[in-house]
Design a protein around this motif. Structure first.
Motif: not given
Length: 220
Positions: A166-174, A178-187
């Motif tokens: 998810l960190h890498e995904t966030m680096k690809e595009s701003v 937000e969706p990566a943070v939601h996904c991180f929380s679920a994990s």
């Protein structure tokens, strides 16, 4: 008096097993709502939390009443202590399932955002841990409880992989932040559910063998 206590313990056992089943179903639905983008399932999870809270209070009150009225000793006392702790852990699992459902509803706004495959693996392992923790309690099986504890390291490792992805995904595009943070929380919530299943397994070992194994997993 002993027969009355036995009847009450059996009834309490059934109530806790029912609570296990409800919470396990909430976890499964919460994860389905996340992976399948099903907000209707997420709403079912959230709506079911109140019933779990009510049962949580009732079970705890019944345990305290039996402890006060019958002053059980040895195995019966350990069993009631285990029920109080497991009941609390189940209520917290239900809260975490609701948190996952909330994240699922938020992720529904990002239908193209990919859910990491490792989260699906975490789901399979995590729900298995919850189910085996219940089975170990019902069957008084400390070996099965030990198996639950040993699986927790795998959940932790998968959670770390998800975080890195998810960190890498966030680096690809701003737009991914937000969706990566939601996904991180679920994990993270799944990882906490696994921790609570581990807690229940530890309590089963205490129930069956009288040994407190918290912080002593290297000897298992």
């Amino acid at each position: 008096m002993t027969k009355h206590l036995d009847r009450e313990l059996q009834r309490l056992r059934g109530e806790l097993v029912d609570q296990f089943g409800v919470v396990e179903q909430m976890i499964l639905l919460a994860v389905r709502s996340l992976v399948e983008r099903r907000t209707d399932l997420a709403d079912r999870v959230i709506d079911g939390d109140e019933a779990v809270d009510i049962n949580d209070i009732r079970i705890e009150e019944e345990c305290l009443k039996l402890l006060a009225l019958h002053q059980p000793v040895a195995t019966d006392m350990r069993w009631l202590v285990t029920v109080v702790k497991a009941n609390s852990d189940l209520e917290r699992m239900a809260d975490l399932a609701c948190n996952i459902a909330e994240r699922a509803k938020s992720l529904d706004l990002y239908p193209l955002f990919p859910i990491p495959d490792e989260i699906v693996q975490m789901v399979t392992i995590c729900t298995g841990m919850v189910r085996n923790a219940l089975d170990s309690f019902i069957e008084h099986d400390s070996k099965k409880a030990t198996g639950v504890i040993r699986q927790d390291d795998l959940i932790d490792e998968l959670n770390r992989v998800v975080i890195d992805q998810l960190h890498e995904t966030m680096k690809e595009s701003v737009d991914n932040i937000e969706p990566a943070v939601h996904c991180f929380s679920a994990s993270r919530h799944l990882e906490r559910i696994a921790d609570l299943a581990e807690n229940i397994a530890e309590d089963v070992i205490y129930l069956v063998e009288g040994d407190i194994v918290r912080h002593k997993h290297e000897i298992l």
